[in-house]
Motif scaffolding. Structure first.
Motif, PDB file in Angstrom:
ATOM      1  N   THR A   1       0.825  -1.203   0.000  1.00  0.00           N
ATOM      2  CA  THR A   1       0.000   0.000   0.000  1.00  0.00           C
ATOM      3  C   THR A   1       0.863   1.258   0.000  1.00  0.00           C
ATOM      4  O   THR A   1       0.621   2.182  -0.760  1.00  0.00           O
ATOM      5  CB  THR A   1      -0.934   0.001   1.221  1.00  0.00           C
ATOM      6  OG1 THR A   1      -1.660  -1.216   1.221  1.00  0.00           O
ATOM      7  CG2 THR A   1      -1.909   1.157   1.168  1.00  0.00           C
ATOM      8  N   SER A   2       1.897   1.290   0.838  1.00  0.00           N
ATOM      9  CA  SER A   2       2.659   2.528   0.954  1.00  0.00           C
ATOM     10  C   SER A   2       4.143   2.235   1.145  1.00  0.00           C
ATOM     11  O   SER A   2       4.516   1.376   1.945  1.00  0.00           O
ATOM     12  CB  SER A   2       2.112   3.335   2.138  1.00  0.00           C
ATOM     13  OG  SER A   2       3.101   4.172   2.666  1.00  0.00           O
TER      14      SER A   2
ATOM     15  N   GLY B   1       2.462  -0.915   5.153  1.00  0.00           N
ATOM     16  CA  GLY B   1       3.382   0.211   5.135  1.00  0.00           C
ATOM     17  C   GLY B   1       4.828  -0.211   5.211  1.00  0.00           C
ATOM     18  O   GLY B   1       5.184  -1.172   5.893  1.00  0.00           O
TER      19      GLY B   1
END
Lengths: 57, 147
Positions: B14-15, B93
């Motif tokens: 996602t990040s 993350g």
């Protein structure tokens, strides 16, 4: 020191991780040498003494 | 040492933020370093005074105790399968000089230094004496009382 390693096979289904932070490593593969160091300073209020959530009887 | 192949069917991220690396392939050496000051403040209003500097805290300059030398190890590794197999690897993350690697890394030397502050609102009883407002982020050679 003498060691003998046998990697007979590695098959993984699913891996799920929330967060990888502060010079951490998530490695799928082989590695020879790994040395890690971490300094962490957090204020005393961040620590809780005793249980904050009562445990079920 | 010979390295195995890696087969990953599906990856989901996602990040990837703050000098992190998402890498596919082999690496010889990785030496990520990260340092951070986290200021958590009641009321979440930040002013000039909240811009704290790394140089004021010795956690960022003191020497880490790395192992002096590695002990002599004679190791023999036998790969009976040529590959590592993973169906799905997922993370939300990746942050602060972290690494997610599909493939081998020969040598890793990683270092992290983090300091937290928690700034609480003053009690309404003590609102008159604001004189210690500038001492919220004390140097480490002073006291830890206001951190």
């Amino acid at each position: 020191m003498n060691i003998e390693v046998h990697n007979w096979g590695l098959n993984v289904g699913n891996v799920g991780i929330d967060n990888i932070a502060a010079s951490s490593i998530f490695l799928i593969g082989d590695n020879d040498e790994i040395v890690l160091s971490s300094f962490f300073d957090t204020p005393p209020e961040a620590f809780t003494i005793g249980n904050i959530v009562p445990l079920a009887p | 040492m010979d390295k195995r192949n890696v087969n990953v069917n599906y990856m989901k991220a996602t990040s990837v933020a703050f000098s992190s690396i998402f890498s596919i392939g082999d690496t010889y050496y990785a030496g990520p370093k990260s340092r951070g000051i986290a200021v958590q403040k009641e009321g979440a209003i930040f002013a000039q005074n909240d811009q704290v500097q790394f140089r004021n805290y010795d956690i960022f300059s003191r020497k880490a105790k790395w192992p002096k030398q590695k002990p002599p190890v004679q190791q023999r590794i036998h790969h009976h399968e040529p590959a590592i197999n993973v169906e799905l690897a997922a993370f939300t993350g990746l942050s602060s000089s972290s690494i997610c690697q599909v493939g081998s890394i020969e040598k890793i030397y990683a270092e992290a230094r983090l300091k937290h502050f928690r700034v609480l609102r003053e009690d309404s009883d003590n609102e008159d004496d604001n004189e210690n407002e500038n001492e919220t982020y004390n140097d480490e050679d002073k006291s830890h009382t206001n951190q």
